[in-house]
Design an enzyme around this catalytic site. Sequence first.
Site, PDB file in Angstrom:
ATOM      1  N   GLY C  41       0.848  -1.050   0.210  1.00  0.00           N
ATOM      2  CA  GLY C  41       0.031   0.339  -0.352  1.00  0.00           C
ATOM      3  C   GLY C  41       0.837   1.416  -0.317  1.00  0.00           C
ATOM      4  N   GLY C  43      -0.829   4.659   0.992  1.00  0.00           N
ATOM      5  CA  GLY C  43      -1.595   5.537   1.175  1.00  0.00           C
ATOM      6  C   GLY C  43      -0.500   6.451   2.168  1.00  0.00           C
ATOM      7  CG  LEU C  44      -2.217   9.799   4.171  1.00  0.00           C
ATOM      8  CD1 LEU C  44      -2.719  10.679   5.100  1.00  0.00           C
ATOM      9  CD2 LEU C  44      -1.232  10.856   3.333  1.00  0.00           C
ATOM     10  CG  HIS C 267     -19.435  11.700   6.482  1.00  0.00           C
ATOM     11  ND1 HIS C 267     -20.240  13.090   6.133  1.00  0.00           N
ATOM     12  CD2 HIS C 267     -18.161  12.060   6.706  1.00  0.00           C
ATOM     13  CE1 HIS C 267     -19.510  13.276   6.202  1.00  0.00           C
ATOM     14  NE2 HIS C 267     -18.202  13.521   7.097  1.00  0.00           N
ATOM     15  NE  ARG C 331     -17.793  12.844  10.809  1.00  0.00           N
ATOM     16  CZ  ARG C 331     -15.739  13.084  10.121  1.00  0.00           C
ATOM     17  NH1 ARG C 331     -16.097  11.519   9.984  1.00  0.00           N
ATOM     18  NH2 ARG C 331     -15.252  13.514   9.395  1.00  0.00           N
ATOM     19  CG  HIS C 402     -16.855   8.792   5.262  1.00  0.00           C
ATOM     20  ND1 HIS C 402     -15.879   9.220   4.491  1.00  0.00           N
ATOM     21  CD2 HIS C 402     -16.223   9.458   6.659  1.00  0.00           C
ATOM     22  CE1 HIS C 402     -15.353  10.024   4.959  1.00  0.00           C
ATOM     23  NE2 HIS C 402     -14.796  10.652   5.969  1.00  0.00           N
ATOM     24  CD  GLU C 426     -10.036   3.482   6.485  1.00  0.00           C
ATOM     25  OE1 GLU C 426      -9.722   4.387   5.607  1.00  0.00           O
ATOM     26  OE2 GLU C 426     -11.546   3.249   6.337  1.00  0.00           O
ATOM     27  NE  ARG C 436     -11.721   8.508  10.472  1.00  0.00           N
ATOM     28  CZ  ARG C 436     -12.169   9.574   9.918  1.00  0.00           C
ATOM     29  NH1 ARG C 436     -11.767  10.658   9.977  1.00  0.00           N
ATOM     30  NH2 ARG C 436     -12.541   9.716   8.764  1.00  0.00           N
TER      31      ARG C 436
END
Lengths: 256, 250, 639
Positions: C41, C43-44, C267, C331, C402, C426, C436
């Site tokens: 992966g 991603g961040l 969300h 939320r 979400h 995640e 979250r």
Amino acid sequence: MDLTLKVWRQDGPQARGRFETYPVQGISADMSFLEMLDIVNERLITEGVEPIQFEHDCREGICGSCGVMINGKAHGGHERTATCQLHMRTFKDGDTIVVEPWRAGAFPVIRDLVVNRSALDRIIEVGGFISVNTGSAPEANMLPIPKEVSDAAMDAAECIGCGACVAACPNGAAQLFTSAKLQHLNLLPQGQAERWQRTVAMVEKMEEYFGGCTNHGECQVACPKGISIDFISYMNRDFIKGKSLNRRLGGQGLAK
Amino acid sequence: MVQAKPRSTVEAAVTPVNRRPKRQLPWPLNLYQTAVGKKWVMAITGVIGMGFIALHMFGNLKMYLGAAELDHYAVGLREIAYPILPKENALWLMRGVLSVALVLHVHSAFSLWAMNRRARPMGYQSKRDYIAANWASRTMKWTGPIILLFLAFHLADLTWGFANPDFEHGAVYNNVVASFERVPVSILYIVANLALGVHLYHGAWSLFQSLGVNNPSINWLRRGFAALFTAVIVGGNISFPIAVLTGIVG
Amino acid sequence: MVTLDARIPDGPINEKWESHRFNMRLVNPANKRRFTVIMIGSGLAGASGAASLAELGYNVKVFTYHDSPRRAHSIAAQGGINAAKNYQNDGDSVFRLFYDTIKGGDFRSREANVHRLAELSVNIIDQCVAQGVPFAREYGGLLDNRSFGGVQVSRTFYARGQTGQQLLLGAYSTLMRQVGLGTVELFPRQEMLDVVTVDGRAAGVVVRDLVTGEVSSHAAHAVVLATGGYGNVYYLSTNAKKSNATAAWRAHKRGALFANPCYTQIHPTCIPASDDFQSKLTLMSESLRNDGRIWVPKDPADTRPPNQIPEADRDYYLERMYPSFGNLVPRDVASRAAKRQVDQGRGVGPKRNGVYLDFAEAIQRLGRKEVEERYGNLFEMYDRITDEDPYETPMRIYPAIHYTMGGLWVDYNLMSSIPGVFVAGEANFSDHGANRLGASALMQGLADGYFILPYTVGDYLAGLLGQKAPGTDHPAFVEARKGVEEQTRRFLSIKGTKSPDHFHRELGKIMWEQAGMERSKAGLEQALRDIPALRADFDRDLRILGTGDSLNDSLEKAGRVADFFELGELLIRDALHREESCGGHLRIESQTEDGEAMRDDEHFSYVGAWEWTGDGQPQALHKEALTFENIHVAQRSYK
């Protein structure tokens, strides 16, 4: 609405491609262009025809995966719109839609509408960064950055790397992409230390893969983020300076 | 920096279309080894050309003041910087600069054209629909050669004279009138100047981009400058054959 | 038998990470070169972790199924990233961020992890600014902050509505720098399909080249999974189309425990689906609720256009039910309330599947120009998708899946229950509990990648010094490769009639119906019957055209959907066993008298981690008790 779709089909990188025509009935105007392709694919699978391969992911115009030529225009030619944000209501009932992959020597077709854009990554890896190792960063507010500068850097940084600029350019040039990546960093004070070598390295790498700019301006209207060709101008200036300035003795004054 | 090796079968499929020069020439020749540098040279030489074209046009307006004025102006050209330099030296210097500029302008255009063709070996198979690229920008590669061919004829006609049966060295006014009284020559001249106009309209804007002259406070002027410059030059130039044909001059 | 040891360091909460960093073993620079780490992966968490490990001197291999690391779905995050910088002098602190996160997570997360996250949040901003992330600034040139849902301080850093994009491009650029230096080997368009373990430890991975179909193995001393969440188990979500849980799930089947799968976040402000072929849902920033008023017509039979419905016939239900928080309830509360309105038949829009979010009052109060200033880009996005002008007619919104708080179980070092397999971002379960907070996902991904993995992976590798990693010719690799190839063959040989998308959509309907915003015992049990039936149909009637040796989107999809079936079942089972309501998980049996979520701390204050016990067998539950020494546990109320 009912449409006729003419899509480029190509079985593999070496295979010969051709346009195939598919009639498409009962498309809702609220669908996105990619959802229309989803439906076509569902129907093709039912008919035993291999579905059309196309690149997509986030479907909200930020990942930069999608992108095809639609009726001769990159991403369909609407202002600040990626293919995934294009909705069918922009077409009329009975329209014929021609879909072709991006074409460039550096973007070989992998299959159907999917092309290999890894040449863009090659440009980044020679300089599209600020060399700062994890842990060695100073306090974030040590360096005030004027809002105008930060905003201009952000304008450049919005680039999603979709390759539409290359696809739309009559010369197959990647100047808009490269200049956006360069100026995002070159405008910021953090980016000054490597500014000139970054510019020279990235431009020269770009020129290995892509064509040259002749200032048509086609790229900036194709860009789904509306990035301006002003950045190309800044890049040209920085490149000539980077090749000409005396970096050893110029000191901080070079960062002009 | 490190030359990255291909990392997967996918990436191996992407090969550079342009070779890097084997060795870097010394500055400033190394600029010309890159496409951005070539565009820079094209812009600089274009500016030189624009300067020449503007002076040439303004000088020739002397035609409207009569034969003596125009012929005297032609003599004056040979005496630029005289007596500091011997007669005609400055003129030859300018001719030299112009010739070099022309060669570089044409060569850079040709090599960029070749590079751009390599960058897209297989073109679009469906019809392109351009949005921003205008007629001027896309016809540079045609208007350029037209102007070049015309230039050859123009020199043969009015400088060297062998394309002009009534040519007489030093009698500039008479030569011009004699040339333009031939209708085909006038038409050729007008067509070539329209091509020049199209070329200038893109070039005079484009040079700012290529040179990196970009400032929001002046950017809005760039298109206007190109349009105005083009209109003045083409208008002035085209007026000459028309004036001859309609008998205003002659 | 697995034992759950979270390995939380001793000492006071604010000294745990500091002392742990000191106690962890180091690897000297010459030895770092001898270790290979695989990152799945980009991603961040993945990009930042891979770059940071490579900077230290480890050999890193990064695999992504995208064509470029920059496409990872972290890029789509809009709102911002939290950090306890207290630049606004409004009383923020590491402890307050820690407290807000624990409370927001409804007291279902680990104190030690969350405190570490709050501590590191400060460094993340420094790091990102140094990389050139163009965060929003004030005219004085210093960083700007905004406030975000559910907290009382302004601690959110942002870059227009594209914070995720800018942070990811920052991490991507540091990753590409290492690729250029040759310390990271990048494998794009390669999907991880199995984790290989030898003697119970991570030994490498098996990947499939999506272009050529070639299945290959890669050996390593440690494997890090940074593969994102499993929101797409619901088919319709705000996740990207390719986001999937396959890597995490294959690791689960190799022995990594899967924790709290039922904690999913809905969300409240997304654009409702417009037709059955809707491929994904689009999120509209939560900030819209600051000025928009949510309502539905009082009479379900009212079909007048919204502008012609007089005030008296409108029900501003959030303002009515929660007078003190009004439209700004968290939320989960806002989402559930919307669902109830739609379930009562009061939904609006052509498919009656949304509620109005009305800006008429805001436009009157602030003027159109100010509204445009604040929300112009969102209004434009809404207009583009729905062809309705939010300045003229109210927006229609509906909740959508979400984010998933659950994920692979990890200890304090982010290591799963398989030694040598780390999980970041995640994909792990660690920091957000049952819900979250906004702008915390980016923070967690980067904290894991930049500042935690480089230490904890090193600590693990230090213990392997002198040991040779098993080569890819080891029988375990051969067996794993065979398994992957066999799966491809199986999918291609079914030759049924239905596409993978068809099954995914059907699975999504079951999941959303029975395990969406509200969950009941009966519904969950129904789902436990429906999912295996659908799965059986999938195994019998799947149609994949083409071959396994060229780019084949539906073949990729089939493998992911197959894993979603199993994961979906586990999610249902977890939701069924957790007979309480907490955060994003609401069991209708566990509510207060006026319909609010009710936790059961006595019985459920634990992490539920599930162990794979074999195909067709229900997973075994392990419990990691949660203790709260620094925070007083209380029931949330937004009345």
